[in-house]
Enzyme design. Structure first.
Site, mmCIF file in Angstrom:
data_model
loop_
_atom_site.group_PDB
_atom_site.id
_atom_site.type_symbol
_atom_site.label_atom_id
_atom_site.label_comp_id
_atom_site.label_asym_id
_atom_site.label_seq_id
_atom_site.Cartn_x
_atom_site.Cartn_y
_atom_site.Cartn_z
ATOM 1 N N GLU A 63 -3.923 -5.555 -10.873
ATOM 2 C CA GLU A 63 -3.507 -6.154 -12.153
ATOM 3 C C GLU A 63 -3.701 -5.172 -13.310
ATOM 4 O O GLU A 63 -3.531 -5.534 -14.465
ATOM 5 C CB GLU A 63 -4.315 -7.432 -12.405
ATOM 6 N N ASN A 73 0.541 -6.433 -5.002
ATOM 7 C CA ASN A 73 1.728 -6.494 -5.858
ATOM 8 C C ASN A 73 2.054 -5.157 -6.509
ATOM 9 O O ASN A 73 1.162 -4.366 -6.779
ATOM 10 C CB ASN A 73 1.506 -7.525 -6.978
ATOM 11 N N ASP A 127 3.788 -11.885 -8.029
ATOM 12 C CA ASP A 127 2.436 -11.492 -7.592
ATOM 13 C C ASP A 127 2.155 -11.976 -6.169
ATOM 14 O O ASP A 127 1.071 -12.461 -5.865
ATOM 15 C CB ASP A 127 1.352 -12.005 -8.550
HETATM 16 CA CA CA Z 1 -2.158 -9.278 -7.434
#
Ligand code: CA
Ligand code: CA
Length: 583
Positions: free
Chosen positions: A200, A277, A319
């Site tokens: 992230e 992701n 995600d």
């Molecule tokens: Ca993630």
């Protein structure tokens, strides 16, 4: 005089014996070969997943579906302190000791007979750590005289397993750039293999191998195309092909965090590891498949070279981290015995691949709904995208079109590991049915800052449950049974040849189910939510079961509207151990 001399010699001999015994004992311990045999050796638990395949299957039958209702606690050992939060660890057991990791990068050694604490190690964490999803740790590795674990400030630390003293301590990445680490390391042929967290924050995922004895780096393999791998201090080739599936320089902050660690198959000599992701979440900024994010990678443990890959979510926009564990298993499909591997992906599909070459075999939905795709094309192995379900591109400073997507970004299944029973041939998947409103916003990369370009609200999609423990037949893709739970399931699964499946619930229970029918056979209230992974082993001729209790993880942080299903659950931090009463 004579007898005094004799006594003197006797005590001298004893002193010598002790002096010799001490260093031998300290260096003693499980070898790489012992760890490969972990699934068969019932007297210990030497690896995350109970064996290199991480099937979480025990051949033990002493505790079984006929007598599990009589299971009682032996002891509970508290992690103590003010530091509670999520206890997502899987214990290890060796030579009369249970080793567990705790929240805030702690390690504990408990006596496996009495529960007494032998030692505790607390990593001194800097103020600026950036874990996205609670201060958890999922477990340690054991090898020789060492217990090895990863920390929230991206260190890998080897402790003496008898004393808890540091043997080596290595920085694996820059925590100030958003890197952290929470997964249990994997031991393969005297190498310790691990990944990193931070998807992230615009980090780049890596898989790395170090010498288990010295902690020195052997190889490093970035998971995003364009980045260069290393072997023995020298460049070892680019990952993928520059700009083949990424625009411009975006691969430099492309995510693909390897935050769950991997599994290993000695037969193919391949490590299987999932990648998270792509960064940022806003997919409109990065046209292309964005290799090798949201994928399963097969890596040569000797060199760090990627041998094959399969991308579960090309051009991920929700995600849908593809980090979930890839579990090797053998089965006959269409009359043909095959070497396979399976993965229940965060995107809601259960994948079966040929583990020798990554060839797509099948993908079947295991959750209530997948709004973003309508199945997979069996020829190409690619999802049939539903284009209207991709969050829209922002218009200047204005947010893009909001869409409702299911599963939510917390996934049809998140980190919590499933189990495969060699007795029933079924996978047991700890899953969740939930969706989200998601929209994209403009974002630019800034070191150490969140790199999402998206906002979201998680929502329930069923009136009676979020969590579902599902039994999946990997040869047909059919759900054989399911058990619904009000709160989201967030703990790992264990299955045994005693026709049992164990898993925990946020409501505080460790539960046992009939592996064939899903009937609930036993439950025990541990006093806090169970989000750890249960284990079993044999000690003094009796079968023991252990699990960590301590509510936390990503759900209470990001749960949105579903938070009301668990708002009254107390925090905690205890190791619980069970067995049948002695007759
Ligand atoms: Ca993630
Ligand atoms: Ca074992």
């Amino acid at each position: 005089m004579k007898s005094r001399l004799k006594r003197g010699l006797g005590s001298l001999a004893m002193t010598v014996a002790i002096a010799f015994a001490a260093p031998v004992m300290a260096a003693d311990g499980p070898t790489s070969q012992d760890i490969l045999n972990d699934a068969q050796s019932t007297g210990d638990v030497l690896s995350y997943g109970l064996g290199p395949w991480a099937q979480r299957f025990s051949p033990m039958t002493q505790v079984n579906s006929d007598n599990v209702a009589g299971l009682v606690p032996v002891f509970a050992s508290s992690l103590g302190g003010e530091k509670q939060r999520g206890q997502e660890s899987q214990p290890l057991v060796y030579d009369g000791t249970i080793y567990v990791t705790g929240s805030y990068s702690r390690v504990f050694a408990f006596d496996s007979h009495t529960g007494e604490k032998k030692w505790e190690y607390d990593a001194r964490l800097p103020d600026g750590i950036m874990p996205c999803c609670d201060v958890v740790n999922r477990g340690a590795a054991i090898h020789g005289d060492k217990i090895i674990f990863a920390t929230l400030d991206a260190h890998l630390i080897a402790l003496n397993r008898l004393t808890g003293k540091v043997i080596w301590n290595k920085t694996i990445a820059d925590y100030q750039a958003g890197y952290s680490a929470t997964a249990a390391p994997l031991i393969v042929n005297d190498k310790v293999i691990y990944g990193n967290s931070g998807g992230e924050f615009g980090i780049v995922g890596r898989v790395e191998a170090r010498d288990v004895n010295t902690g020195e780096l052997i190889w490093s393999r970035p998971t995003v195309e364009g980045n260069i791998g290393m072997l023995n201090g020298k460049p070892n080739g680019m990952t993928g092909t520059l700009n083949a599936s990424w625009p411009g320089d975006m691969w430099k902050t492309g995510g693909g965090a390897t935050w769950l660690g991997g599994t290993y198959d000695p037969g193919t000599n391949l490590i299987y590891i999932g990648t998270g992701n792509p960064g940022p979440w806003n997919s409109n900024m990065r046209p292309g498949d964005n290799l090798y994010t949201a994928s399963t990678l097969a890596i040569d443990p000797d060199t760090g070279v990627i041998k094959w890959h399969y991308q579960t979510t090309p051009h991920d926009g929700w995600d849908f981290d593809g980090v979930n564990e890839f579990i090797p298993f053998d089965a006959t499909i269409g009359g043909k015995p095959m070497k396979l591997g399976a993965k229940a992906d965060r995107n809601g599909y259960f994948f079966v691949l040929d583990r020798t070459n990554g060839k797509f075999i099948s993908a079947n939905k295991f959750v209530m709904e997948t709004t973003w795709a309508n199945g997979y094309n069996p020829k190409t192995g690619r999802p049939n995208f539903i284009d209207e379900d991709r969050p829209g591109a922002p218009n200047g400073a204005e947010k893009g079109k909001t869409v409702f997507a299911s599963p939510s970004f917390l996934g049809g299944k998140n980190w919590m590991p499933m189990a495969y029973s060699q007795a029933t041939g079924l996978f047991y998947i700890p899953s969740n049915d939930w969706g989200m409103d998601i929209w994209n916003e403009p974002i630019a990369y800034k070191k150490g800052a969140a790199y999402l370009g998206a906002e979201f609200t998680i929502k329930p999609i069923a009136p009676d449950h979020i969590g579902v423990l599902r039994a999946m037949d990997p040869t047909t893709g059919k759900i054989v049974w399911e058990y619904k739970n009000k709160a989201p399931l967030w703990g790992g699964v264990l299955t045994t040849a005693g026709n049992l499946v164990f898993t925990g619930t946020p409501e505080g229970y460790l539960k046992a189910f009939d592996a064939k029918t899903g009937k609930e056979l036993w439950k025990f209230q541990t006093g806090s939510g169970v989000v750890g992974s249960p284990i079993t082993w044999e000690q003094d001729g009796e079968q023991y079961i252990a699990v960590m209790s301590g509510w936390g993880g990503a759900v209470p942080l990001w749960g949105g509207e579903v938070a009301k299903t668990f708002k009254d659950i107390s925090q905690g931090g205890s190791l619980w151990v069970f067995k049948l009463p002695k007759h």
